[in-house]
Design a protein around this motif. Structure first.
Motif, PDB file in Angstrom:
ATOM      1  N   ALA A 248      53.725  71.752  54.719  1.00 19.66           N
ATOM      2  CA  ALA A 248      52.834  70.628  54.450  1.00 19.66           C
ATOM      3  C   ALA A 248      53.628  69.334  54.597  1.00 19.66           C
ATOM      4  N   ASN A 259      49.673  68.951  58.684  1.00 20.55           N
ATOM      5  CA  ASN A 259      50.118  70.349  58.732  1.00 20.55           C
ATOM      6  C   ASN A 259      51.029  70.507  59.942  1.00 20.55           C
ATOM      7  N   TRP A 330      45.079  74.566  53.263  1.00 16.32           N
ATOM      8  CA  TRP A 330      45.923  74.249  52.115  1.00 16.32           C
ATOM      9  C   TRP A 330      45.050  74.047  50.886  1.00 16.32           C
TER      10      TRP A 330
END
Length: 364
Positions: A248, A259, A330
């Motif tokens: 991340a 990303n 995420w």
């Protein structure tokens, strides 16, 4: 001692996995071909091909991985852009760099290794396959084999692809992927053709999926981050050092902003390595590495911990992750910090009991 949630998840997985023993892999292939009609050329390279030439083949066909054939034209492995760049640029070069060097000092030493890096690209791909096994191992199944076996192979290896023989003698070979299987399972849910336990698994919230996958590995899954001030090279170095497939990218306040994954190596060749020295945002916006419908600026997907798995996979953002060729979402907290991750592999793993996440004995 296993938690009750882990026991429940394993029980569901066993029930669904058993039902998949009666679903042939050919059903997945038929579903894939119905969604995307047309001829499918299986691109492969000979084991004597140089790594530099393999990268150019991958770039020319805009694919991330290719099977490798041996002297008898049998398949001896599968290699990806990441396998090659990691082995040549990271492992081979970083062996000679100080691991603590960051910033300008690190970049200066990296630039000084240019000639040595380029020499590694003359290595034959067959040598990489042999030295990097099992990460580069090839797995071939038959279209008549059950879906359960395909799931076991896909969730037990680092690969997102498996070779499938579509005729009786193995003369016709196609490649199927994690995404092909995930799309098949999602459409089973939509059409109501699956068993009730499949729906229960798809309703599992993202945070629970992340915890369950970590419990299976007897460890807490870590979220690996890099600052948005890093270069792409520094980001990929962190990715490689932590043995993860993505990191991340976070801003100064710790909020996830982008990303960076192994798939972002798409289109990389031995003559474009200098793009790795660009700031990570610049690298991600380079338009030469993806098709127009695969813009890197659109690769970030985030969900809340309470988001159901089916929503995370299918509706996290339009176009959803399976259609946008994205392999993860995420999980973010209240201040937009990354607190977890769910990948397509994780999603498929929920349908496979832990005891079945291993390669069949006939696979090599």
């Amino acid at each position: 001692m296993a938690s009750s949630s882990l026991i429940d998840a394993e029980s569901l997985a066993r029930t669904v996995y058993t039902s998949f023993q009666h679903v042939p892999i050919s059903a997945v292939l038929s579903h894939r071909d119905a969604r995307s009609p047309g001829a499918r050329e299986l691109v492969s390279v000979d084991e004597n091909t140089s790594l530099g030439d393999v990268l150019r083949t991958l770039s020319n066909y805009n694919v991330l991985a290719v099977p490798v054939t041996g002297s008898e034209k049998q398949f001896v492995g599968i290699v990806s852009v990441w396998d090659i760049v990691a082995w040549t640029v990271f492992e081979k070069v970083f062996d000679d760099l100080e691991s603590s060097i960051e910033g300008e000092g690190f970049m200066e030493q990296y630039s000084a290794t240019a000639e040595k890096r380029m020499a590694h690209f003359d290595t034959k791909v067959g040598d990489l396959v042999r030295k990097s096994a099992p990460n580069t191992s090839v797995h071939t199944l038959n279209a008549r084999d059950p879906l359960s076996t395909l799931l076991s192979v896909l969730t037990a290896t680092h690969h997102h692809r498996v070779l499938i023989a579509t005729d009786g003698n193995g003369g016709q070979i196609t490649l199927t992927t994690l995404t092909d299987v995930a799309r098949f399972l999602v459409d089973r849910l939509k059409s109501g053709t699956g068993i009730p336990e499949e729906k229960v698994i798809w309703s599992t919230i993202a945070g629970a999926v992340d915890r369950h996958i970590g419990e299976r590995g007897h460890r807490e899954r870590k979220v690996v981050t890099v600052p948005d001030t890093a270069t792409a090279l520094e980001g990929f170095r962190v990715l490689h050092a932590n043995d993860v497939t993505a990191v991340a990218v976070v801003d100064a306040d710790g909020r996830i902003a982008a990303n960076l994954s192994a798939s972002d190596m798409r289109g990389m060749t031995d003559t474009s390595l200098e793009s790795l020295t660009e700031p990570v945002y610049n690298f991600l916006e380079t338009g030469t590495k993806r098709k127009p419908d695969q813009l890197k600026s659109d690769q970030l997907r985030v969900v809340e911990p309470t988001t159901p798995l089916i929503t995370a996979v299918e509706k996290a953002r339009s176009p959803h992750m399976l259609e946008a060729h994205i392999h993860r979402v995420w999980i973010t907290g209240e201040t937009d910090e990354a607190i977890g991750v769910v990948t397509v592999t994780d999603a498929l793993s929920m349908f496979v009991p832990q005891s079945a996440q291993s390669l069949p004995e006939s696979q090599t």
